[in-house]
Write an enzyme that holds these catalytic residues in place. Structure first.
Site, mmCIF file in Angstrom:
data_model
loop_
_atom_site.group_PDB
_atom_site.id
_atom_site.type_symbol
_atom_site.label_atom_id
_atom_site.label_comp_id
_atom_site.label_asym_id
_atom_site.label_seq_id
_atom_site.Cartn_x
_atom_site.Cartn_y
_atom_site.Cartn_z
ATOM 1 N N HIS A 256 -1.662 1.502 7.439
ATOM 2 C CA HIS A 256 -2.111 1.406 6.049
ATOM 3 C C HIS A 256 -1.993 2.768 5.380
ATOM 4 C CE1 HIS A 256 -4.162 -0.055 2.544
ATOM 5 N NE2 HIS A 256 -5.190 0.758 2.707
ATOM 6 N N CYS B 36 0.829 -1.209 0.000
ATOM 7 C CA CYS B 36 0.000 0.000 0.000
ATOM 8 C C CYS B 36 0.861 1.256 0.000
ATOM 9 C CB CYS B 36 -0.950 0.009 1.187
ATOM 10 S SG CYS B 36 -0.141 -0.075 2.804
#
Length: 625
Positions: free
Chosen positions: A557, A200
């Site tokens: 994230h 990510c």
């Protein structure tokens, strides 16, 4: 026969397993020493056939998908889940893929056993007949020997394999361009990007680079087969401009270009970044292994690696213009010319032209009033969110080339920190302004005193004149004033908010919200002699991209917010020096602009207020002209 998904282990089956029943201990690792013994190993493994097959095929790519030249949005459909048959060396996509060619290959053979496969990403060995995961410790040596050969083969074949894939992509791109003709840049759609496994951090950065229109345009200009570069040497060299022909871009640059081109094309997403990510890992092995990484470091490694490829490309073009001289064949005059053109030519790569700015550090000694300046390039500007009360000693000297610029200051922060917006009121007492960290004069006193070379030289000279002793004078430390100012502004400005900082022996994340402006005036940060800036003028930048980090140091994230907008012709003309650029449309108004939130493959249009409320880690601004 039902075929079990290799990635999901079945419960133990007593009638098939020869594994002895042993008391399990929570801390034991008996699975390593004791495992399942497969009766198919003798007939389902052939080292010679595997060696022959991998020499003839692209590594870690499904043979059937590649043969069919399956494309999606301009890129070949490449599964990240590729399994290799240990009988014949066939490489096929796994059960998690759309076509699951590995399973089809196993089912297609009845006269021979092709049931044992190995994952080329995780090295898991699986027998389709037994529906079991195999271990090299509990089976015949031929299994361990084959796995060892394949693992050693990886590093030697990965580069050439992805070069072949890049060639395939380029052929597809060139065929498409010839068919539809060259069109001007327009609004880039937003597509999701597949997560390859903790990637990510990579996806969020690529979403912002995909919306950096000027990057795509300059890369397209550089990618053309007849690309030429006109180098203007410095005036003191007394040399004429030199036109050089450029060879094809390097593999990472080509992969980046093709990925950005695929992001720009209309069509279904998401896109797989496997080709580009693997090319980056060849340059920066630290990103291998699919571990969590810092997206700012990724951005630095990516831009620096592309910059190095383009620098070598320009240097090769200069040498070719002089018939490729060597140290033995070149005379002194040729060496001087090559050096002069090279010094200016390397600055003309598209990374420097788009992202690189220049910082000037000025230090004045309060004793002798001597002023020293140091100029250094930067890719981004790092702004601290939390500061200590007393600033630490500042070591003067050159920074590493193209490192991030570290802003310093002494102000304390409240729960909200503000990056000053020229279109909003000044920050209140409860909101610290980044301008006060950045442009204010810093006093170097106490433990931070300056070792003044000028004062030290005067003291040494005085001692020589008044004493016959040859004792060397000690260095003279004085109070001084220091200031950072930007002496060259980049077309694209990247701000890095330092959310991760040292707290004792550990790292800590700062979760405070930072208010950042849609329009930023860089003029207060610039020196009076700043390049490409007139004294008194505003230096405005518009926000178009955000990288957000959620979570903690242990696990988090990265996501992105990007502003979809029409590209600006004025900015391209400013960078290239060309006038009346064809097929470029000016922005049609703010009503056409909108913000999009992207989390890997998830894409959602969101209001501007949500983007401004993000836990920003990186901010992308482009200059407004």
């Amino acid at each position: 026969m039902r075929v079990q998904e290799p990635s999901k282990a079945l419960p133990e089956k007593a009638k098939r397993s020869k594994r002895p029943t042993l008391p399990r201990d929570e801390d034991s690792s008996d699975d390593i020493a004791v495992g399942f013994t497969c009766q198919h190993v003798s007939l389902a493994i052939s080292v010679n056939h595997v060696k022959k097959a991998i020499a003839e095929n692209v590594w870690s790519v499904c043979s059937e998908c590649l043969r069919a030249r399956r494309f999606s949005d301009g890129q070949p459909v490449l599964s990240s889940d590729v399994w290799l048959c240990l009988k014949c060396g066939f490489q096929g996509c796994g059960r998690n893929s759309e076509s699951h060619h590995s399973v089809k290959h196993y089912k297609s053979w009845r006269t021979e056993s092709h049931c044992i496969t190995i994952s080329l990403s995780t090295w898991i060995i699986w027998c389709y007949e037994c529906d079991e995961k195999l271990s090299t410790h509990c089976n015949k040596k031929v299994l361990a020997q084959t796995v060892d050969f394949l693992q050693k083969h990886v590093s030697k074949t990965q580069t050439s394999a992805f070069s072949r894939i890049l060639k395939l992509c380029e052929e597809k791109y060139e065929a498409g361009e010839k068919k539809k003709g060259r069109k001007g840049s327009s609004v880039t759609p937003v597509k999701g990007i597949t997560n390859l496994g903790n990637t990510c951090f990579f996806n969020a950065v690529m979403q912002n680079l995909a919306q950096s229109y000027i990057l795509s345009e300059l890369m397209n200009e550089s990618k053309e087969s007849s690309a030429k570069l006109k180098i203007f040497p410095s005036s003191d060299s007394h040399l004429d401009p030199l036109m050089v022909e450029l060879s094809s871009p390097g593999p990472l640059t080509s992969a980046l270009f093709l990925f950005l081109h695929s992001m720009k094309e209309t069509g279904k997403g998401p896109l797989s970044p496997k080709v580009l990510f693997n090319q980056l890992c060849q340059k920066a092995p630290r990103f291998k292994g699919f571990q969590q990484q810092d997206c700012q470091e990724l951005l630095h490694y990516l831009l620096d690696a592309v910059r190095m490829e383009e620098t070598k490309r320009i240097q090769a073009g200069i040498l070719k213009a002089f018939n490729n001289p060597t140290t033995k064949t070149a005379d002194d005059d040729t060496r001087k010319k090559v050096k002069a053109y090279g010094r200016e030519g390397v600055k003309m790569n598209f990374i420097d032209r788009i992202f690189i700015g220049e910082l000037t550090s000025t230090v004045m000694c309060e004793e002798c009033a001597n002023i020293s300046t140091v100029k250094d390039p930067f890719i981004d500007i790092s702004l601290p969110i939390i500061e200590e009360r007393v600033s630490k000693p500042v070591l003067l000297g050159r920074m590493n080339k193209c490192r991030s610029l570290q802003a310093t200051g002494n102000s304390q922060y409240s729960d909200t920190v503000t990056i000053e917006n020229t279109h909003q009121p000044r920050a209140t007492k409860n909101q610290s302004s980044s301008k006060d960290k950045f442009t204010s004069m810093e006093l170097l006193m106490g433990n931070n005193k300056l070792l003044c070379e000028n004062c030290t030289e005067k003291k040494q000279k005085y001692q020589k004149e008044t004493s016959s002793a040859e004792k060397k004078a000690e260095g003279v430390y004085t109070n001084a004033r220091k200031q950072f100012l930007i002496s060259a502004v980049p077309p694209i400005l990247i701000l890095h908010l330092k959310r991760f900082h040292q707290a004792g022996l550990s790292l800590r994340k700062v979760n405070r919200h930072v208010d950042f402006p849609l329009i930023l005036d860089l003029a207060p940060f610039c020196s009076a002699t700043c390049k490409n800036v007139n004294v008194g003028d505003k230096v405005l930048y518009g926000l178009y991209g955000i990288v957000e980090h959620s979570g903690s140091m242990r696990g988090g994230h990265y996501t992105a917010y990007v502003k979809v907008r029409a590209p600006s012709r004025k900015l391209l003309e400013h960078i290239t020096g060309k006038k009346n650029v064809p097929d470029w449309k000016e922005p049609g108004g703010e009503s056409a602009d909108h913000w999009v939130y992207v989390s890997d493959t998830y894409v959602q249009v969101v209001p501007e207020s949500r983007a401004l409320g993000a836990q920003a880690y990186l901010l992308f601004y482009e200059r407004i002209l």
